[in-house]
Design a protein around this motif. Sequence first.
Motif, PDB file in Angstrom:
ATOM      1  N   ALA A  39      89.344  37.330   3.887  1.00 58.89           N
ATOM      2  CA  ALA A  39      90.760  37.249   4.269  1.00 58.89           C
ATOM      3  C   ALA A  39      91.389  38.635   4.295  1.00 58.89           C
ATOM      4  O   ALA A  39      92.226  38.945   5.149  1.00 58.89           O
ATOM      5  N   TYR A  40      90.995  39.482   3.349  1.00 59.72           N
ATOM      6  CA  TYR A  40      91.554  40.832   3.254  1.00 59.72           C
ATOM      7  C   TYR A  40      90.910  41.822   4.223  1.00 59.72           C
ATOM      8  O   TYR A  40      91.596  42.617   4.856  1.00 59.72           O
ATOM      9  N   GLU A  41      89.588  41.765   4.290  1.00 58.82           N
ATOM     10  CA  GLU A  41      88.850  42.823   4.984  1.00 58.82           C
ATOM     11  C   GLU A  41      88.327  42.448   6.372  1.00 58.82           C
ATOM     12  O   GLU A  41      87.856  43.310   7.097  1.00 58.82           O
ATOM     13  N   GLY A  42      88.362  41.163   6.710  1.00 61.98           N
ATOM     14  CA  GLY A  42      87.830  40.751   8.004  1.00 61.98           C
ATOM     15  C   GLY A  42      86.384  40.282   7.909  1.00 61.98           C
ATOM     16  O   GLY A  42      85.699  40.517   6.907  1.00 61.98           O
ATOM     17  N   TYR A  43      85.918  39.611   8.946  1.00 58.43           N
ATOM     18  CA  TYR A  43      84.588  38.993   8.914  1.00 58.43           C
ATOM     19  C   TYR A  43      83.449  40.010   8.791  1.00 58.43           C
ATOM     20  O   TYR A  43      82.348  39.679   8.297  1.00 58.43           O
ATOM     21  N   GLU A  44      83.698  41.257   9.205  1.00 59.50           N
ATOM     22  CA  GLU A  44      82.625  42.265   9.234  1.00 59.50           C
ATOM     23  C   GLU A  44      81.972  42.460   7.857  1.00 59.50           C
ATOM     24  O   GLU A  44      80.771  42.733   7.777  1.00 59.50           O
ATOM     25  N   VAL A  45      82.767  42.322   6.770  1.00 61.31           N
ATOM     26  CA  VAL A  45      82.211  42.567   5.430  1.00 61.31           C
ATOM     27  C   VAL A  45      81.150  41.535   5.047  1.00 61.31           C
ATOM     28  O   VAL A  45      80.315  41.793   4.186  1.00 61.31           O
ATOM     29  N   LEU A  46      81.173  40.367   5.702  1.00 60.81           N
ATOM     30  CA  LEU A  46      80.217  39.313   5.369  1.00 60.81           C
ATOM     31  C   LEU A  46      79.106  39.149   6.404  1.00 60.81           C
ATOM     32  O   LEU A  46      78.137  38.431   6.171  1.00 60.81           O
ATOM     33  N   ALA A  47      79.271  39.802   7.540  1.00 61.03           N
ATOM     34  CA  ALA A  47      78.322  39.613   8.647  1.00 61.03           C
ATOM     35  C   ALA A  47      76.875  39.901   8.250  1.00 61.03           C
ATOM     36  O   ALA A  47      75.952  39.180   8.645  1.00 61.03           O
ATOM     37  N   LYS A  48      76.646  40.931   7.456  1.00 63.01           N
ATOM     38  CA  LYS A  48      75.277  41.285   7.063  1.00 63.01           C
ATOM     39  C   LYS A  48      74.674  40.266   6.104  1.00 63.01           C
ATOM     40  O   LYS A  48      73.451  40.140   5.998  1.00 63.01           O
ATOM     41  N   ILE A  49      75.544  39.537   5.400  1.00 62.04           N
ATOM     42  CA  ILE A  49      75.059  38.571   4.403  1.00 62.04           C
ATOM     43  C   ILE A  49      74.796  37.206   5.028  1.00 62.04           C
ATOM     44  O   ILE A  49      73.779  36.570   4.767  1.00 62.04           O
ATOM     45  N   VAL A  50      75.737  36.749   5.865  1.00 62.48           N
ATOM     46  CA  VAL A  50      75.644  35.371   6.393  1.00 62.48           C
ATOM     47  C   VAL A  50      75.483  35.302   7.910  1.00 62.48           C
ATOM     48  O   VAL A  50      75.387  34.211   8.469  1.00 62.48           O
TER      49      VAL A  50
END
Length: 273
Positions: free
Chosen positions: A151-162
């Motif tokens: 919510a704070y940082e955008g989807y990019e922070v999770l893209a590598k994980i999921v």
Amino acid sequence: MSEEKEERLIIKRDGYPSPGEIVIGTVTRVMDFGAFVSLDEYENKEGMVHISEVAPGWIKDIRDHVKKGQKVVCKVLGVNPKRGHIDLSIKDVTERQKREKWQEWKNELKAFKWLEIIGEKLGLSREQLIEIGKKLIKEYDSVYEAFVECAYEGYEVLAKIVGEEFAKEMAEIARENIKPPRVKVRGYFELKSYAGDGVERIKKALMKAYDVIKKFPNIKAEIEYVGAPRYRIVLEADDYKVAEKALKSVVDTVLKTIKRLGGEGNFVREHIG
């Protein structure tokens, strides 16, 4: 008849909890000497609450305090992985810890539900969702915190994980359901005026604060009389920097106004702990 609907998704942690950790569990058995508790957050883990750790004081009948099927918040006293033993305490959990843990668990259950919604949309199996959930827990310590980060940082922070597609869906749900916490800054004015209409002059100076606040979006201001010559002001905003900037502008304006009106004043900052 059709099969019963599959139980809701619960992603459990591997391994053992740490001593001192606050955990949620379900009472599975109640014996005269204590109660056995299945840990809701951990995979196939059960702990034991000795009767002396159920409640303060002498306990005549343990069943007056805990019952099978009851949800309890416990503190982990000790862990012995070799023997598979987990010692728990109910009485050592403070009311504050209990409230915070319940809220944390409610948030986590919401996050599991959000994963189910995404899984349905993308056609993923339960096993795939569990795998994704465990990755998020490993990285962020909870699935809900991963949504908060998104919510704070955008989807990019999770893209590598999921993966990018799943991360984008997480970001969309996060934006709809997670509101960033509001921040507060505060302090008090000490305002004096020796004129015949001094009270009105002080009031006029304070009202200037609201004129200033109008220039800042999404800021809430509250001014209250503490006791002569003190007037407290509390500003609430979405962002700490914005709140600080608004407070500085308000202070400058109010102090300049009271001086222009023949009075005197100063401002004392208070810190919210």
